[in-house]
Motif scaffolding. Structure first.
Motif, short mmCIF file in Angstrom:
data_model
loop_
_atom_site.label_atom_id
_atom_site.label_comp_id
_atom_site.label_asym_id
_atom_site.label_seq_id
_atom_site.Cartn_x
_atom_site.Cartn_y
_atom_site.Cartn_z
N GLN A 28 0.83 -1.21 0.00
CA GLN A 28 0.00 0.00 0.00
C GLN A 28 0.86 1.26 0.00
OE1 GLN A 28 -2.50 -0.79 3.40
NE2 GLN A 28 -3.92 -2.03 2.21
N MET A 29 1.93 1.26 0.79
CA MET A 29 2.83 2.42 0.83
C MET A 29 3.43 2.70 -0.54
SD MET A 29 5.04 1.98 4.33
CE MET A 29 6.06 3.41 4.00
N LEU A 30 3.78 1.64 -1.26
CA LEU A 30 4.40 1.78 -2.57
C LEU A 30 3.37 1.97 -3.68
CD1 LEU A 30 7.08 -1.04 -2.25
CD2 LEU A 30 7.47 1.45 -2.13
N GLY A 31 2.09 1.74 -3.35
CA GLY A 31 1.04 1.84 -4.36
C GLY A 31 1.09 0.68 -5.35
N TRP A 32 1.59 -0.48 -4.87
CA TRP A 32 1.75 -1.64 -5.74
C TRP A 32 0.57 -2.59 -5.61
CZ3 TRP A 32 7.45 -3.76 -5.24
CH2 TRP A 32 8.33 -2.82 -5.78
N SER A 33 0.18 -3.14 -6.73
CA SER A 33 -0.83 -4.20 -6.75
C SER A 33 -0.13 -5.54 -6.49
CB SER A 33 -1.50 -4.25 -8.12
OG SER A 33 -0.54 -4.64 -9.11
N PHE A 34 -0.93 -6.59 -6.36
CA PHE A 34 -0.34 -7.93 -6.24
C PHE A 34 0.52 -8.23 -7.46
CE2 PHE A 34 -4.04 -8.72 -3.38
CZ PHE A 34 -3.33 -9.13 -2.27
N ASP A 35 0.01 -7.85 -8.64
CA ASP A 35 0.74 -8.11 -9.88
C ASP A 35 2.09 -7.40 -9.91
OD1 ASP A 35 -1.11 -9.86 -11.06
OD2 ASP A 35 -2.27 -8.20 -11.89
N GLU A 72 13.33 -1.33 -1.91
CA GLU A 72 12.63 -0.05 -2.14
C GLU A 72 12.85 0.93 -1.00
OE1 GLU A 72 10.94 0.88 -4.96
OE2 GLU A 72 11.84 -0.97 -5.73
N GLY A 73 13.72 0.56 -0.06
CA GLY A 73 14.05 1.46 1.04
C GLY A 73 13.19 1.30 2.28
N LEU A 74 12.39 0.24 2.33
CA LEU A 74 11.52 0.02 3.49
C LEU A 74 12.23 -0.82 4.53
CD1 LEU A 74 8.14 -0.71 1.68
CD2 LEU A 74 8.96 1.45 2.60
N VAL A 75 11.93 -0.54 5.80
CA VAL A 75 12.46 -1.33 6.90
C VAL A 75 11.28 -1.87 7.71
CG1 VAL A 75 14.68 -0.16 7.06
CG2 VAL A 75 12.75 0.74 8.34
N PHE A 76 11.50 -3.04 8.33
CA PHE A 76 10.43 -3.74 9.03
C PHE A 76 10.87 -4.09 10.43
CE2 PHE A 76 10.27 -4.62 4.51
CZ PHE A 76 8.99 -4.21 4.20
N PHE A 77 10.04 -3.72 11.42
CA PHE A 77 10.28 -4.06 12.82
C PHE A 77 9.00 -4.65 13.40
CE2 PHE A 77 13.25 -0.58 11.99
CZ PHE A 77 14.44 -1.19 12.37
N PRO A 78 9.13 -5.70 14.21
CA PRO A 78 7.93 -6.31 14.79
C PRO A 78 7.09 -5.29 15.56
CG PRO A 78 9.88 -7.64 15.25
CD PRO A 78 10.36 -6.35 14.65
N GLY A 79 5.79 -5.33 15.32
CA GLY A 79 4.87 -4.46 16.04
C GLY A 79 4.72 -3.06 15.47
N PHE A 80 5.44 -2.76 14.39
CA PHE A 80 5.37 -1.43 13.78
C PHE A 80 5.08 -1.56 12.29
CE2 PHE A 80 8.09 -0.94 17.46
CZ PHE A 80 7.59 0.20 18.06
#
Length: 105
Positions: A28-35, A72-80
């Protein structure tokens, strides 16, 4: 620590902290579809849909999704929710203008 052990450890961290919600929110942040995510990650649309629905997928598939979204420059942390990393390669449009440019590898 041997490089192979470090890679395994890093992959285990990703496997345990990258969640289905992260995947959905990142798309959603990237505006990407599943495809679009499927094309970029080389992961099938049904596998992405299964993962986002909370169903199990192979670790290698999960890693492919996480690594592609991190590219794409995204980072992922549990709970956020995912966020943009300030020091991730590719997130600075003009790295030469950064005050810490001399320290970039």
């Amino acid at each position: 620590m041997p490089k192979s052990a470090m890679r395994s450890t890093l992959e285990q961290v990703i496997i345990h902290q990258f969640t289905p919600a992260h995947c959905t929110q990142a798309r959603q942040m990237l505006g990407w579809s599943f495809d679009q995510l499927s094309h970029a990650s080389k992961v099938s649309v049904p596998a992405i849909q299964r993962f986002e629905a909370g169903e199990p997928i192979r670790d290698v598939t999960l890693l492919a999704l996480a690594h592609r979204l991190e590219a794409e420059g995204l980072v992922f942390f549990p709970g956020f929710a995912p966020s943009r990393g300030g020091n991730i390669r590719g997130t600075t449009p003009d790295p030469v203008g950064r005050e810490d440019f001399a320290m970039i590898e």
